[in-house]
Design a protein around this motif. Structure first.
Motif, PDB file in Angstrom:
ATOM      1  N   UNK A  61       5.100  -4.553  -9.886  1.00 21.73           N
ATOM      2  CA  UNK A  61       5.662  -3.636  -8.908  1.00 21.73           C
ATOM      3  C   UNK A  61       5.901  -2.260  -9.520  1.00 21.73           C
ATOM      4  N   UNK A  62       5.943  -1.241  -8.674  1.00 26.75           N
ATOM      5  CA  UNK A  62       6.225   0.127  -9.105  1.00 26.75           C
ATOM      6  C   UNK A  62       7.728   0.302  -9.323  1.00 26.75           C
ATOM      7  N   UNK A  63       8.152   1.349 -10.063  1.00 21.76           N
ATOM      8  CA  UNK A  63       9.581   1.639 -10.168  1.00 21.76           C
ATOM      9  C   UNK A  63      10.245   1.796  -8.801  1.00 21.76           C
ATOM     10  N   UNK A  64       9.537   2.416  -7.872  1.00 20.96           N
ATOM     11  CA  UNK A  64      10.035   2.584  -6.507  1.00 20.96           C
ATOM     12  C   UNK A  64      10.382   1.233  -5.892  1.00 20.96           C
ATOM     13  N   UNK A  65       9.459   0.300  -6.010  1.00 22.42           N
ATOM     14  CA  UNK A  65       9.667  -1.040  -5.464  1.00 22.42           C
ATOM     15  C   UNK A  65      10.810  -1.755  -6.174  1.00 22.42           C
ATOM     16  N   UNK A  66      10.853  -1.665  -7.505  1.00 23.39           N
ATOM     17  CA  UNK A  66      11.901  -2.342  -8.267  1.00 23.39           C
ATOM     18  C   UNK A  66      13.297  -1.842  -7.888  1.00 23.39           C
ATOM     19  N   UNK A  67      13.469  -0.521  -7.774  1.00 27.29           N
ATOM     20  CA  UNK A  67      14.804  -0.001  -7.490  1.00 27.29           C
ATOM     21  C   UNK A  67      15.307  -0.491  -6.147  1.00 27.29           C
ATOM     22  N   UNK A  76       0.812  -1.208   0.000  1.00 27.44           N
ATOM     23  CA  UNK A  76       0.000   0.000   0.000  1.00 27.44           C
ATOM     24  C   UNK A  76       0.848   1.261   0.000  1.00 27.44           C
ATOM     25  N   UNK A  77       2.045   1.214   0.570  1.00 28.09           N
ATOM     26  CA  UNK A  77       2.883   2.410   0.655  1.00 28.09           C
ATOM     27  C   UNK A  77       3.945   2.470  -0.430  1.00 28.09           C
ATOM     28  N   UNK A  78       4.476   1.304  -0.849  1.00 26.67           N
ATOM     29  CA  UNK A  78       5.641   1.323  -1.743  1.00 26.67           C
ATOM     30  C   UNK A  78       5.388   0.671  -3.096  1.00 26.67           C
ATOM     31  N   UNK A  79       4.180   0.156  -3.307  1.00 27.64           N
ATOM     32  CA  UNK A  79       3.878  -0.405  -4.614  1.00 27.64           C
ATOM     33  C   UNK A  79       4.485  -1.764  -4.860  1.00 27.64           C
ATOM     34  N   UNK A  80       4.551  -2.599  -3.831  1.00 33.02           N
ATOM     35  CA  UNK A  80       5.037  -3.966  -4.021  1.00 33.02           C
ATOM     36  C   UNK A  80       4.094  -4.730  -4.947  1.00 33.02           C
ATOM     37  N   UNK A  81       4.587  -5.778  -5.601  1.00 31.09           N
ATOM     38  CA  UNK A  81       3.738  -6.517  -6.533  1.00 31.09           C
ATOM     39  C   UNK A  81       2.684  -7.344  -5.803  1.00 31.09           C
ATOM     40  N   UNK A  88      16.217   6.579 -10.211  1.00 33.24           N
ATOM     41  CA  UNK A  88      15.638   7.450 -11.234  1.00 33.24           C
ATOM     42  C   UNK A  88      14.679   8.453 -10.608  1.00 33.24           C
ATOM     43  N   UNK A  89      14.234   9.397 -11.407  1.00 34.92           N
ATOM     44  CA  UNK A  89      13.397  10.487 -10.915  1.00 34.92           C
ATOM     45  C   UNK A  89      12.122   9.966 -10.258  1.00 34.92           C
ATOM     46  N   UNK A  90      11.524   8.903 -10.824  1.00 38.01           N
ATOM     47  CA  UNK A  90      10.275   8.375 -10.243  1.00 38.01           C
ATOM     48  C   UNK A  90      10.461   7.951  -8.800  1.00 38.01           C
ATOM     49  N   UNK A  91      11.666   7.515  -8.458  1.00 32.46           N
ATOM     50  CA  UNK A  91      11.958   7.110  -7.082  1.00 32.46           C
ATOM     51  C   UNK A  91      12.358   8.315  -6.239  1.00 32.46           C
ATOM     52  N   UNK A  92      13.232   9.173  -6.771  1.00 32.79           N
ATOM     53  CA  UNK A  92      13.684  10.347  -6.017  1.00 32.79           C
ATOM     54  C   UNK A  92      12.521  11.229  -5.601  1.00 32.79           C
TER      55      UNK A  92
END
Length: 330
Positions: A256-262, A245-250, A316-320
């Motif tokens: 998964x979100x880019x945030x989760x992948x990085x 719910x907070x980090x976009x885990x699969x 990447x920017x999506x995570x930053x």
């Protein structure tokens, strides 16, 4: 058997407004007795803190904010303690704040790390105490983590790790809870951080979680450092987890979100460097193949985040954009 007051729960919140009340309600409704609860807020930018305050006031719950374990007696702590972190310390950093606080309370024998989007079954504390009585020398204890919806499907009955690729696996993932058999302790390598109980002996001998992972692989790393303290899997210890719910885990039906992948692939590289460095070329080759597979599905942001994480390059920017300047420094 000692009661549920010997269980201390650490919940790390970050923008958890929509889930934290269900988690707290479930903990206070335990049929085996109420555990000690510590909520560590990781500098949320939403109304998480105010939601906890309103929940406490509406329910007549004794809430203490920012108490210090060496200055406040256990009797003064009330039902729930709320600790504030001035910056987002990541999962392990938040957990460590809560663990250090609970360790200062001499009555706590079992440290239960629980996600804010996980609601325990009413019999969870009973199951923890029963397993602790059966295996008093345990190191880390896990149970069953089911999806909150559909609640009849399992997310994880413990975790496995491949020491060449670094890939972790969820035991019994997606199986119906009514049919799947809990694994034995020898069938799991680590316990999910969504619901994980550490004994005081484990905490005092192994120490806190490593904080440089920030997200992912902290619990896997922790389990690898346990020495001869065994893992156990407790029947009846069940939580219902909303997952990511907070980090976009699969989930079963969501990439998964880019945030989760990085963070996941960065954590994977750090983990393999520590525990099987000879396998690092294999780990990176696997990551490259996975990035190509994801790119072919049209998910370029995820593929880029994955590769940068695996190579321990800046996010990447999506995570930053989702991290405060203070968190980026950490």
């Amino acid at each position: 058997m000692k009661g549920a007051e010997t269980i201390g729960v650490v919940i790390v919140t970050f923008n958890s407004t929509d889930v934290i009340v269900d988690c707290l309600d479930a903990l206070l409704a335990q049929t085996g007795g109420r555990p000690r609860v510590v909520v560590v807020d990781n500098a949320s930018s939403d109304e998480t803190v105010e939601t906890v305050r309103r929940w406490g006031a509406a329910g007549g719950v004794a809430l203490s904010e920012n108490p210090s374990g060496d200055r406040v007696t256990e009797a003064e702590l009330g039902d729930v303690a709320l600790l504030h972190s001035s910056v987002n310390l990541g999962f392990a950093g938040g957990v460590n704040l809560g663990l250090a606080f609970l360790a200062g309370l001499g009555s706590i024998d079992h440290f239960w790390v629980l996600n804010p989007d996980a609601a325990p079954d009413p019999g969870a504390t009973t199951a923890i105490l029963a397993m602790a009585a059966k295996e008093p020398g345990y190191g880390l204890m896990g149970g069953r983590v089911c999806y909150a919806a559909p609640s009849n499907l399992i997310q994880m009955d413990g975790g496995t790790v491949n020491f060449w690729t670094g890939v972790t696996g969820n035991v019994n993932l997606g199986k119906p809870a009514a049919e799947a058999v809990l694994p034995g302790a020898d069938e799991v390598d680590f316990i999910s951080g969504a619901s994980m109980v550490a004994s005081r002996r484990f905490y005092e001998s192994v120490g806190p979680m490593r904080e440089d992972y920030f997200l992912y692989y902290e619990e896997t790393d922790w389990a690898m450092r346990r020495g001869d303290l065994p893992l156990v899997v407790a029947p009846g210890l069940v939580v219902y987890h909303h997952a990511g719910t907070a980090i976009g885990s699969p989930t079963l039906d969501r990439m998964a979100s880019p945030f989760s992948f990085w963070f996941k692939y960065r954590g994977r590289t750090l983990f393999i460097r520590r525990f099987n460095p000879v396998a690092l070329p294999v780990t990176l080759a696997y990551a490259g193949a996975k990035a190509v597979q994801i790119l072919l599905k049209g998910a370029r942001p995820q593929a880029v985040a994955l590769l940068r994480g695996a190579l321990c390059l800046p996010p990447p920017k999506e995570v930053r954009d989702r991290l405060s300047p203070e968190a980026q420094k950490i």
